[in-house]
Every structure is written in C-alpha cells, then in structure tokens.
Design an enzyme around this catalytic site. Structure first.
Site, PDB file in Angstrom:
ATOM      1  N   SER A   1     -21.654 -22.673  93.087  1.00 41.29           N
ATOM      2  CA  SER A   1     -20.470 -22.303  92.313  1.00 41.29           C
ATOM      3  C   SER A   1     -19.186 -22.977  92.802  1.00 41.29           C
ATOM      4  O   SER A   1     -18.166 -22.903  92.117  1.00 41.29           O
ATOM      5  CB  SER A   1     -20.275 -20.779  92.316  1.00 41.29           C
ATOM      6  OG  SER A   1     -19.740 -20.345  93.541  1.00 41.29           O
TER       7      SER A   1
ATOM      8  N   LYS B   1     -14.773 -17.943  96.820  1.00 40.77           N
ATOM      9  CA  LYS B   1     -14.166 -18.297  95.539  1.00 40.77           C
ATOM     10  C   LYS B   1     -12.679 -18.584  95.714  1.00 40.77           C
ATOM     11  O   LYS B   1     -12.075 -18.218  96.725  1.00 40.77           O
ATOM     12  CB  LYS B   1     -14.315 -17.142  94.535  1.00 40.77           C
ATOM     13  CG  LYS B   1     -15.750 -16.779  94.168  1.00 40.77           C
ATOM     14  CD  LYS B   1     -16.402 -17.830  93.308  1.00 40.77           C
ATOM     15  CE  LYS B   1     -17.806 -17.412  92.895  1.00 40.77           C
ATOM     16  NZ  LYS B   1     -18.741 -17.397  94.028  1.00 40.77           N
TER      17      LYS B   1
END
Length: 202
Positions: free
Chosen positions: A123, A160
C-alpha cells in the site's frame, strides 16, 4: 604487577576482542579469549587487567569488555531495535518482539529514539516503500499532516500518510497506492513517523 608487557600480545588481544565483538555482537569471555589467542589463561588474565589499568579496555565483568574501537563505534552510532512487521496493506497486529538490534551511524541518521519495522504489503509502494523493506521510525506521538506514520488503531498498526480532518471529526490514513482507498478512523495513536527506508538495491 610489572608494567612491561609484550606489545605484540597487547595488540593481539585488542584485535581479537574487536573482531569477536564485530562478529558476535557481544564481548568474549576470558575463556574465549584464551582459546582464541592461544595464550595461557593466567597470561590473558594479567594482560586484561593491565589493559584495563591503562585505559585500553573497559571491563566490568562477564562479557562486558569494551575496547577503544568499540567505544568509538558506540559514540558514533545509535543502537536500534528491529521490531518485526507492520502492514502496508490491510492493518494487522503490531509485532512487538524484537528480532535483533542494528547500529546506525549518527552522521547519517542523527540521534534520537528509533525503531525499525519491516514493511508488509504494497500500500505504500508509490512512496518507495515496498514489501520487505526496513523502515526507520522516529518515536513520537504526534505528526504533521502528510507525514508517513505508524498508526495504532484498536491494537492494529499500519503505515500510512497522516491527514487529520478535524472539521469532519476524523483522521484520513492515506495509502500511497492509487489502487487502494483511504482509511478513515475517528482516532488513532501515533507511535512514530517514518524517516528513512533501508533497502537492498539489486
């Protein structure tokens, strides 16, 4: 104790200790030094005591010998734990067991409280973080918008980009992969911010 010592023995002992510590990440015992340099144990004991008196080594007991080279290395580097993996895809439980310790040069990374996590998933690939990369994390409980953070949510940790949205009373955790969607949470605990990616170049 006579002050005159064989300089070759002194050099051999210091070099053996340096090489042992570099290879094994711990100091040798007197018995291991005796076996390694092939000198009588009594001779090794006298020389170790003499080297300590002269400031060539520091020795406080079992596996505690440090040489001048080791002291120099310690002053120029920081010891950082590798804590396992953190998800770069679906959030997963943080693995808190320490796999190993590595030393990083202060000149490149600075001083501070750091840990290393192994990236897991894809990701964050558009930020240059790929599956299996080691990510250096500076420990802190806050972040600026847009920084890459280790965010803990209900005992699950993920790596993230951090975007607080106070007007909507939520936090947006943004994956750096255009095929994936943002994650929205009401709150999360920031465990640190990513400062470097350590990877092999093939």
């Amino acid at each position: 104790m006579r002050s005159k010592k064989n300089p070759e023995y002194l050099k051999m002992l210091e070099e053996f200790i340096d090489e042992y510590i570099e290879k094994n990440h711990t100091a040798p015992t007197i018995s291991e030094i005796t076996d390694g340099v092939e000198l009588p144990r009594s001779t090794v004991g006298r020389y170790i005591a003499y080297m300590r008196e002269q400031g060539v080594i520091d020795y406080e007991g079992h596996r505690s010998i440090t040489t001048r080279q080791v002291q120099k290395t310690n002053s120029e580097s920081v010891k950082v734990p590798v804590l396992g993996s953190v998800s770069c895809g679906v959030p997963k439980l943080a693995i808190e067991n320490i796999e190993e310790y590595i030393r990083l040069p202060v000149a490149l990374f600075g001083r501070g409280d750091f840990f290393i996590l192994r990236a897991n998933g894809d990701s964050m690939i558009e930020a240059g973080i790929e599956d299996g990369d080691l990510v250096l994390i500076r420990v802190q409980n806050y972040a600026d918008p847009g920084q890459i953070v280790v965010a803990l949510m209900d005992d699950e940790a993920t790596l993230k980009r951090f975007y607080p949205e106070p007007e909507k009373r939520r936090i947006r955790l943004h994956p750096e992969n255009s095929a994936l969607k943002d994650i929205y949470v009401k709150e999360c605990i920031i465990q640190g911010i990513a400062v470097k990616v350590l990877k092999d170049l093939e």
